[in-house]
Enzyme design. Structure first.
Site, short mmCIF file in Angstrom:
data_model
loop_
_atom_site.label_atom_id
_atom_site.label_comp_id
_atom_site.label_asym_id
_atom_site.label_seq_id
_atom_site.Cartn_x
_atom_site.Cartn_y
_atom_site.Cartn_z
N GLU A 48 0.82 -1.21 0.00
CA GLU A 48 0.00 0.00 0.00
C GLU A 48 0.86 1.27 0.00
OE1 GLU A 48 -2.95 0.28 -0.71
OE2 GLU A 48 -3.71 -1.74 -0.46
N THR A 54 1.36 5.49 -7.40
CA THR A 54 2.30 4.71 -8.21
C THR A 54 1.56 3.52 -8.82
OG1 THR A 54 4.01 5.34 -6.61
CG2 THR A 54 4.55 3.57 -8.15
N GLY A 92 10.40 6.90 -6.68
CA GLY A 92 9.87 8.25 -6.50
C GLY A 92 9.26 8.50 -5.13
N TYR A 93 8.90 9.76 -4.89
CA TYR A 93 8.32 10.18 -3.61
C TYR A 93 9.09 9.57 -2.44
CZ TYR A 93 4.26 12.35 -5.84
OH TYR A 93 3.44 13.15 -6.58
N TYR A 131 -6.09 7.12 3.61
CA TYR A 131 -6.30 6.00 2.69
C TYR A 131 -5.63 4.72 3.21
CZ TYR A 131 -5.39 2.54 -0.73
OH TYR A 131 -5.28 1.33 -1.33
N ASP A 149 -9.53 5.73 -2.67
CA ASP A 149 -8.37 6.21 -3.40
C ASP A 149 -8.86 6.84 -4.70
OD1 ASP A 149 -9.20 3.99 -4.83
OD2 ASP A 149 -7.16 3.57 -5.52
N CYS A 217 -25.64 3.20 -12.84
CA CYS A 217 -24.69 4.31 -12.94
C CYS A 217 -25.35 5.55 -13.54
CB CYS A 217 -23.50 3.88 -13.79
SG CYS A 217 -22.25 5.17 -13.95
N THR A 306 6.84 16.83 -10.24
CA THR A 306 5.40 17.04 -10.09
C THR A 306 5.03 18.51 -10.28
OG1 THR A 306 5.36 15.24 -8.50
CG2 THR A 306 3.44 16.68 -8.57
#
Length: 361
Positions: A48, A54, A92-93, A131, A149, A217, A306
């Site tokens: 997670e 990602t 990343g991050y 999350y 999410d 929907c 970003t």
DNA sequence: TATTCGTGGCC
DNA sequence: TGGCCAAGAAT
């Protein structure tokens, strides 16, 4: 006929998930759960955190590498942070990697190596937000937490044709998710919503004909599901410029430094660079090289972050002696052991085209 | 609430 | 080809 314990939408989604769920390395399928297997909280948590912003395809090899290097959360807690950053390099991050290590240490030291089994307990750990706490509580511990999410936001915004833009509409959407989340199989429900968003209710050209929600929907009834979710307009990316310096010694080693722990690429390895500024002339000259030498311009590397675009002018030189006030010299043939972010690999490759090939150039 | 944080794939 | 997007968190 027995009354279903679920709202009909929930039952329809779980039935869809039983047939069409994705097989993922960290996931225990409904069939395996029926045989008594349980998800490993360490695996769920690790996946997670890696999956935050990602893609699944990017995460898979990193997840398997981390499990191989550190089979349990205690192993990860005991690992040198430099090794964790090097293993994370490219994903990343990087604050996620620093917090991953802190979280493992907290679980090992304060929870005897056992993850908290509630949303609140998980939420208190480093790198675990709204999350991830809900996702781990639901998937690993069968807690009926409302998991939302980007996939779920898209599914919910279409199902109920929510016109208010994100992120303002988030609380209203969370309430819808909460109403649909079942007491039984909450983990499968959460994963089903995300699988649906990833494979059917996609951002472009959703496969509505295959969707278990297609009879309910509202966006589909309005004939334009693609317009959801609405989002507030994002501002444009500024351009920043700077210089990077690739020095290689006669012994075949390159000068590297460690970035400070906070901010962009925090704690990662870099070649010496100037500050990255908005000034148009910043970085086009070797004025701020780490030492005087015959610096040759090797080219310009562009990298999009970003919130800004970076144009990095790369200079290279060869040195006889390994001068370094701060930093260290490291073999060009062993750069994979370093925590080099992608932008730094680009800069090094610009100066040494074969640096990351088998012979190291 | 708004900004800062990477990277690669996709059309 | 460039904007968009991906199982968001921290501040």
């Amino acid at each position: 006929m027995p009354i279903s314990p679920y709202p009909s939408l929930t039952a329809a989604l779980l039935a869809w998930y039983d047939r069409h769920h994705r097989d993922l390395p960290w996931r225990v399928s409904p069939l395996r759960q029926a045989r008594g297997e349980r998800a490993d909280p360490y695996h769920i948590w690790l996946s997670e955190v890696m999956l935050q912003q990602t893609t699944v395809q990017a995460v898979k090899p990193y997840f398997l590498k981390f499990l191989s290097l550190w089979p349990t959360v205690k192993d990860l807690a005991a690992a040198p942070v430099e090794d964790v950053m090097a293993a994370w390099a490219g994903l990343g991050y990087y604050a996620r990697a620093r917090n991953l290590k802190k979280c493992a240490e907290a679980v090992a030291a304060e929870h005897a190596g056992i993850f908290p089994d509630t949303e609140e307990g998980l939420r208190a750990l480093p790198g675990i937000g709204d999350y991830t706490s809900a996702a781990v509580a639901a998937i690993a511990f069968d807690r009926p937490a409302a998991v939302m999410d980007g996939n779920v936001e898209r599914v919910i915004s279409r199902l109920y044709a929510i016109s208010d833009p994100l992120p303002g509409s988030k609380p209203a959407m969370k309430a819808k998710v909460r109403a649909l989340t079942p007491e039984e199989r909450p983990g499968d429900f959460a994963q089903a919503m995300m699988d649906l968003g990833a494979t059917i209710c996609t951002p472009k050209r959703p496969a509505c004909a295959l969707c278990p929600f297609n009879g309910d929907c509202l966006a589909l009834k309005e004939h334009d599901p693609e317009r959801f979710p609405e989002k507030v307009a994002k501002k444009e990316k500024p351009v920043r410029q700077g210089a990077a310096f690739v020095a290689v010694s006669q012994e075949g080693r390159i000068l590297l430094r460690r970035r400070i722990d906070s901010g962009l690429l925090g704690g990662m390895t870099e070649v010496p660079t100037t500050a990255w500024t908005a000034r148009a002339d910043g970085g086009s000259t070797p004025d701020h090289a780490p030492f005087d030498a015959d610096w040759q311009m090797a080219g310009v590397v562009t990298h999009v972050f970003t919130h800004f675009e970076l144009r990095l002018t790369v200079f290279r030189t060869r040195t006889e002696t390994e001068i370094a006030t701060n930093g260290w010299w490291h073999a060009v043939t062993d750069l994979d052991s370093q925590a080099l972010p992608t932008v730094m690999k680009k800069a090094i490759t610009q100066a040494i085209p074969l640096a990351f090939t088998r012979d190291g150039g």
